[in-house]
Design a protein around this motif. Structure first.
Motif, PDB file in Angstrom:
ATOM      1  N   PHE A   9      84.443 -14.216  52.028  1.00  0.00           N
ATOM      2  CA  PHE A   9      84.640 -15.406  51.206  1.00  0.00           C
ATOM      3  C   PHE A   9      84.018 -16.596  51.920  1.00  0.00           C
ATOM      4  O   PHE A   9      84.057 -16.690  53.154  1.00  0.00           O
ATOM      5  CB  PHE A   9      86.136 -15.683  50.986  1.00  0.00           C
ATOM      6  N   THR A  10      83.438 -17.491  51.143  1.00  0.00           N
ATOM      7  CA  THR A  10      82.908 -18.701  51.738  1.00  0.00           C
ATOM      8  C   THR A  10      84.061 -19.627  52.115  1.00  0.00           C
ATOM      9  O   THR A  10      85.200 -19.454  51.672  1.00  0.00           O
ATOM     10  CB  THR A  10      81.987 -19.419  50.739  1.00  0.00           C
ATOM     11  N   ARG A  11      83.754 -20.630  52.921  1.00  0.00           N
ATOM     12  CA  ARG A  11      84.805 -21.556  53.362  1.00  0.00           C
ATOM     13  C   ARG A  11      85.403 -22.331  52.187  1.00  0.00           C
ATOM     14  O   ARG A  11      86.601 -22.580  52.139  1.00  0.00           O
ATOM     15  CB  ARG A  11      84.243 -22.514  54.416  1.00  0.00           C
ATOM     16  N   ALA A 111      84.331 -16.929  38.605  1.00  0.00           N
ATOM     17  CA  ALA A 111      82.919 -16.668  38.352  1.00  0.00           C
ATOM     18  C   ALA A 111      82.404 -15.559  39.270  1.00  0.00           C
ATOM     19  O   ALA A 111      81.487 -14.824  38.913  1.00  0.00           O
ATOM     20  CB  ALA A 111      82.101 -17.944  38.544  1.00  0.00           C
ATOM     21  N   ASN A 112      82.985 -15.442  40.491  1.00  0.00           N
ATOM     22  CA  ASN A 112      82.750 -14.291  41.354  1.00  0.00           C
ATOM     23  C   ASN A 112      83.840 -13.266  41.038  1.00  0.00           C
ATOM     24  O   ASN A 112      85.005 -13.462  41.392  1.00  0.00           O
ATOM     25  CB  ASN A 112      82.811 -14.688  42.832  1.00  0.00           C
ATOM     26  N   PRO A 422      76.334 -16.356  38.131  1.00  0.00           N
ATOM     27  CA  PRO A 422      77.045 -16.839  39.310  1.00  0.00           C
ATOM     28  C   PRO A 422      76.182 -17.743  40.172  1.00  0.00           C
ATOM     29  O   PRO A 422      75.021 -17.474  40.438  1.00  0.00           O
ATOM     30  CB  PRO A 422      77.406 -15.540  40.055  1.00  0.00           C
ATOM     31  N   ALA A 423      76.766 -18.858  40.580  1.00  0.00           N
ATOM     32  CA  ALA A 423      76.024 -19.844  41.375  1.00  0.00           C
ATOM     33  C   ALA A 423      75.797 -19.318  42.785  1.00  0.00           C
ATOM     34  O   ALA A 423      76.508 -18.462  43.286  1.00  0.00           O
ATOM     35  CB  ALA A 423      76.810 -21.156  41.423  1.00  0.00           C
ATOM     36  N   GLN A 424      74.772 -19.837  43.437  1.00  0.00           N
ATOM     37  CA  GLN A 424      74.514 -19.479  44.826  1.00  0.00           C
ATOM     38  C   GLN A 424      75.629 -19.963  45.700  1.00  0.00           C
ATOM     39  O   GLN A 424      76.142 -21.069  45.549  1.00  0.00           O
ATOM     40  CB  GLN A 424      73.184 -20.120  45.289  1.00  0.00           C
ATOM     41  N   ARG A 425      76.021 -19.136  46.641  1.00  0.00           N
ATOM     42  CA  ARG A 425      77.165 -19.436  47.506  1.00  0.00           C
ATOM     43  C   ARG A 425      76.656 -20.128  48.763  1.00  0.00           C
ATOM     44  O   ARG A 425      76.540 -19.538  49.815  1.00  0.00           O
ATOM     45  CB  ARG A 425      77.914 -18.158  47.852  1.00  0.00           C
ATOM     46  N   ASN A 426      76.407 -21.406  48.656  1.00  0.00           N
ATOM     47  CA  ASN A 426      75.835 -22.108  49.804  1.00  0.00           C
ATOM     48  C   ASN A 426      76.738 -23.231  50.276  1.00  0.00           C
ATOM     49  O   ASN A 426      76.304 -24.288  50.680  1.00  0.00           O
ATOM     50  CB  ASN A 426      74.464 -22.701  49.449  1.00  0.00           C
TER      51      ASN A 426
END
Length: 430
Positions: A9-11, A111-112, A422-426
């Motif tokens: 998972f992203t922060r 969305a994810n 899905p949006a980029q996970r940045n």
């Protein structure tokens, strides 16, 4: 940057999860407003961080974006006519704005698709924990069945109050009941069956007929809308019948249901003795009649967003003996009194888009998890809106719960649209 694994998972996602977890675990208690607000703040911080990376322009793709903006506009218009502008502003940032934040946070998390399982698990653990906490607080003080039933029915057992408690267990009962039709593993089936029975029982002894009507409508429409599930109807109807017998013979509810003066209700006679505490139906009908007369005189100038503004209409409605008639006990009439006819129309449009989007998403669900969740959400929305025709629970923990679930359903709905990849996970490494 390598693609995150299934469990990464992203922060910003972790912040959103943490914020939603604080809210989800606070909902059954409802004496933890500070925890809820802190959770909303954490979730908002994670969402803004996420949106900073992907942009805010795609928010317009959400079918509820315009209805929310329209409803928000009617709230702002009501400030020019409200009876207590300070109170209306408080309700704006305590109710409408938190609902909106929770909704968009849940949309972006879902969305994810892998995230939906985590959110469902949070709700599941919260439901189990709430049942255990409620049972323990009596077991630790010498649990006996008679004490448990009496305390539950008189409101001592549910720390959140009978109305909110019934609305919470309405949600849990519908989701656990719907899961029964999608479970295949025997071990999981045992857990779901136990939870369904417990949530049904909790709902029955919460002594709230509006919530029971919502549950009944959800059960009926489940078999009417989803025909393939009729093969398990015998099993489920048997379980419901057992719970109904417990409800009728083992709780104090039976004696409470006969206090209404139905002869006056049938005659629509509310000229005298309408304030008697036992006649809750009589008081509700009288309140609807009164507020309708008020609306005819003030169709476009609402009293302002918030229930205390209604109390200022006339002093006799501040408190009637044991029964607080500070609102019409109907969400649509309340919205009309709060915001005027334009607010009622905006709110009705908002609700219509909610049902339309979830219904369409359910019809094109891609797998069993999506089918289960969207079906349960649709049934929960039906039960919830039946419930708030008799007692407006469109606020506080009940509404937080509703908007998080709705956001998850909309996140799944947006996944099926070509423009909502899905949006980029940045927004930070996992």
């Amino acid at each position: 940057m390598p693609e995150p694994t299934k469990y990464d998972f992203t922060r910003c996602e972790l912040l959103m999860f943490l914020g939603l977890a604080l809210v989800i675990f606070s909902i059954p208690l409802d004496h933890t407003r500070s925890v809820e607000l802190f959770g909303i703040g954490v979730a908002l911080a994670g969402w803004v961080w996420h949106r900073h990376g992907v942009g805010f322009s795609s928010l317009k793709d959400n079918p509820l974006f315009f209805p929310l903006c329209l409803f928000f506009t009617t709230i702002l218009i009501s400030f020019f006519f409200c009876l207590d502008i300070e109170y209306s502003f408080k309700n704006l940032y305590r109710e409408f704005l938190p609902y909106t934040v929770l909704f968009f946070v849940a949309v972006d998390l879902t969305a994810n698709k892998k995230n939906i399982s985590v959110l469902i698990l949070l709700f599941l653990v919260s439901n189990i924990a709430s049942i255990l906490i409620y049972l323990y607080q009596f077991y630790a003080n010498g649990f006996v069945l008679e004490k448990f039933l009496h305390s539950f029915a008189t409101g001592e057992f549910l720390s959140i109050g009978k109305s909110h408690g019934a609305t919470y267990f309405l949600f849990a009962a519908i989701f656990s009941f719907t899961a029964f039709f999608h479970v295949k593993k025997p071990g999981a089936l045992l857990l779901i069956s136990t939870l369904t029975a417990l949530n049904f029982f909790m709902l029955f002894v919460a002594d709230q007929r509006g919530a029971l009507m919502g549950l009944l409508m959800a059960l009926v429409l489940h078999f009417a809308l989803f025909k393939k599930d009729r093969r398990k109807f015998l099993w489920v109807s048997s379980a419901v019948s057992i719970c109904a017998l417990i409800f009728i013979f083992a709780t104090p509810m039976k004696s409470k249901l006969i206090h209404e003066d139905w002869s006056k209700i049938i005659r629509l006679d509310f000229s005298e003795d309408y304030t008697r505490g036992d006649d809750s139906t009589q008081i509700r009908v009288f309140g609807v009649k009164y507020f309708w007369e008020y609306l005819k005189e003030h169709p476009f100038t609402g009293v302002g967003y918030g229930r205390k503004n209604i109390k200022k209409i006339e002093a006799r409605f501040q408190t009637v003996e044991k029964f607080d008639i500070s609102d019409a006990h109907n969400v649509f009439i309340n919205m009309a009194v709060f915001l005027g006819v334009q607010g009622l129309l905006a709110f009705t449009y908002l609700v219509w888009v909610q049902f339309k989007t979830v219904w369409k998403a359910n019809r094109i669900a891609s797998d069993d998890l999506e089918t289960y969740f969207l079906k349960a959400t649709l049934l929960y929305m039906i039960g919830f809106f039946v419930r708030i025709q008799f007692s407006d629970m469109y606020r506080h923990g009940s509404a937080f719960n509703f908007w998080i679930i709705l956001g998850m359903a909309f996140g799944l709905a947006l996944r099926s649209r070509p423009s909502s990849a899905p949006a980029q996970r940045n927004c930070g490494d996992g």
